[in-house]
Design a protein around this motif. Structure first.
Motif, PDB file in Angstrom:
ATOM      1  N   VAL A 244       0.872  -1.178   0.000  1.00 33.73           N
ATOM      2  CA  VAL A 244       0.000   0.000   0.000  1.00 33.73           C
ATOM      3  C   VAL A 244       0.903   1.219   0.000  1.00 33.73           C
ATOM      4  N   THR A 245       0.703   2.091  -0.973  1.00 30.48           N
ATOM      5  CA  THR A 245       1.417   3.364  -1.008  1.00 30.48           C
ATOM      6  C   THR A 245       0.368   4.456  -0.846  1.00 30.48           C
ATOM      7  N   ASP A 246       0.397   5.111   0.327  1.00 23.13           N
ATOM      8  CA  ASP A 246      -0.584   6.151   0.651  1.00 23.13           C
ATOM      9  C   ASP A 246      -0.062   7.529   0.285  1.00 23.13           C
ATOM     10  N   TRP A 247      -0.969   8.417  -0.078  1.00 24.42           N
ATOM     11  CA  TRP A 247      -0.642   9.828  -0.261  1.00 24.42           C
ATOM     12  C   TRP A 247      -1.828  10.659   0.216  1.00 24.42           C
ATOM     13  N   TYR A 248      -1.540  11.519   1.179  1.00 25.65           N
ATOM     14  CA  TYR A 248      -2.508  12.504   1.654  1.00 25.65           C
ATOM     15  C   TYR A 248      -1.875  13.870   1.476  1.00 25.65           C
ATOM     16  N   ASP A 249      -2.687  14.876   1.315  1.00 27.62           N
ATOM     17  CA  ASP A 249      -2.187  16.239   1.151  1.00 27.62           C
ATOM     18  C   ASP A 249      -1.831  16.798   2.532  1.00 27.62           C
ATOM     19  N   LEU A 250      -0.615  16.517   2.975  1.00 29.70           N
ATOM     20  CA  LEU A 250      -0.157  16.906   4.302  1.00 29.70           C
ATOM     21  C   LEU A 250      -0.161  18.416   4.496  1.00 29.70           C
ATOM     22  N   GLN A 251       0.202  19.169   3.471  1.00 29.97           N
ATOM     23  CA  GLN A 251       0.209  20.632   3.600  1.00 29.97           C
ATOM     24  C   GLN A 251      -1.200  21.181   3.800  1.00 29.97           C
ATOM     25  N   ALA A 252      -2.174  20.641   3.080  1.00 24.18           N
ATOM     26  CA  ALA A 252      -3.569  21.064   3.274  1.00 24.18           C
ATOM     27  C   ALA A 252      -4.038  20.688   4.679  1.00 24.18           C
ATOM     28  N   TRP A 253      -3.641  19.517   5.147  1.00 27.18           N
ATOM     29  CA  TRP A 253      -4.000  19.085   6.497  1.00 27.18           C
ATOM     30  C   TRP A 253      -3.408  20.041   7.528  1.00 27.18           C
ATOM     31  N   LEU A 254      -2.126  20.351   7.369  1.00 23.71           N
ATOM     32  CA  LEU A 254      -1.466  21.263   8.318  1.00 23.71           C
ATOM     33  C   LEU A 254      -2.158  22.620   8.361  1.00 23.71           C
ATOM     34  N   ARG A 255      -2.530  23.153   7.204  1.00 23.17           N
ATOM     35  CA  ARG A 255      -3.231  24.443   7.174  1.00 23.17           C
ATOM     36  C   ARG A 255      -4.534  24.377   7.955  1.00 23.17           C
ATOM     37  N   GLN A 256      -5.237  23.266   7.834  1.00 22.63           N
ATOM     38  CA  GLN A 256      -6.533  23.145   8.513  1.00 22.63           C
ATOM     39  C   GLN A 256      -6.428  22.955  10.013  1.00 22.63           C
ATOM     40  N   VAL A 257      -5.405  22.256  10.480  1.00 22.24           N
ATOM     41  CA  VAL A 257      -5.314  21.990  11.912  1.00 22.24           C
ATOM     42  C   VAL A 257      -4.523  23.061  12.664  1.00 22.24           C
ATOM     43  N   THR A 258      -3.891  23.977  11.932  1.00 22.84           N
ATOM     44  CA  THR A 258      -3.141  25.050  12.624  1.00 22.84           C
ATOM     45  C   THR A 258      -3.798  26.414  12.461  1.00 22.84           C
ATOM     46  N   ASP A 259      -4.859  26.522  11.686  1.00 24.39           N
ATOM     47  CA  ASP A 259      -5.560  27.819  11.529  1.00 24.39           C
ATOM     48  C   ASP A 259      -6.509  28.071  12.677  1.00 24.39           C
TER      49      ASP A 259
END
Length: 139
Positions: free
Chosen positions: A124-139
């Motif tokens: 399994v090779t996963d890819w999530y948009d980590l930068q978008a996630w970071l923006r959402q959890v730090t805003d």
């Protein structure tokens, strides 16, 4: 189990936070390429990753689209992850220091590639948009 069914079953188990069910779909030597964060090999490492994920995040995969090669040896999935960041992830395999968790909600797109062997998931090779996630959890 047909490849498309196998991948859908994998996400059904993910959504149910069902570690034993997920592990039953994997080969013993499964390779897990973690999104932006390294490689884990074997069911034991996969189980540890799932335990960390279940502790730190509550996620649901939706909008799932699954495709497979004609022979069923490879598959791809695209989806949306709706989640809540429950506990600060101190063991995330990326080189990014994860922010403090306060129950933040998020929604990100994700993708995964699968290799199938002997009617089980071998990689399994996963890819999530980590930068978008970071923006959402730090805003």
């Amino acid at each position: 189990m047909e490849t498309l069914e196998l991948v859908r079953a994998y996400y059904d188990c993910f959504n149910a936070r069902d570690i034993p069910g997920t592990l039953a779909l994997l080969t013993d030597d499964v390779i897990h390429d973690v999104s932006q964060g390294g490689r884990e090999i074997g069911k034991a490492d996969f189980a540890l990753c799932m335990e960390r994920m279940n502790r730190c995040y509550h996620e649901q995969v939706g909008d799932l689209v699954v495709m497979a090669t004609d022979g069923g040896e490879n598959a791809a999935a695209e989806f949306t992850v709706d989640g809540r960041y429950l506990e600060t992830d101190r063991a995330h395999p990326s080189e990014i220091e994860m922010p403090e968790a306060t129950g933040q909600a998020y929604r990100v797109r994700g993708r995964a590639l699968f290799e199938i062997r002997d009617d089980r998931i071998a990689r399994v090779t996963d890819w999530y948009d980590l930068q978008a996630w970071l923006r959402q959890v730090t805003d």
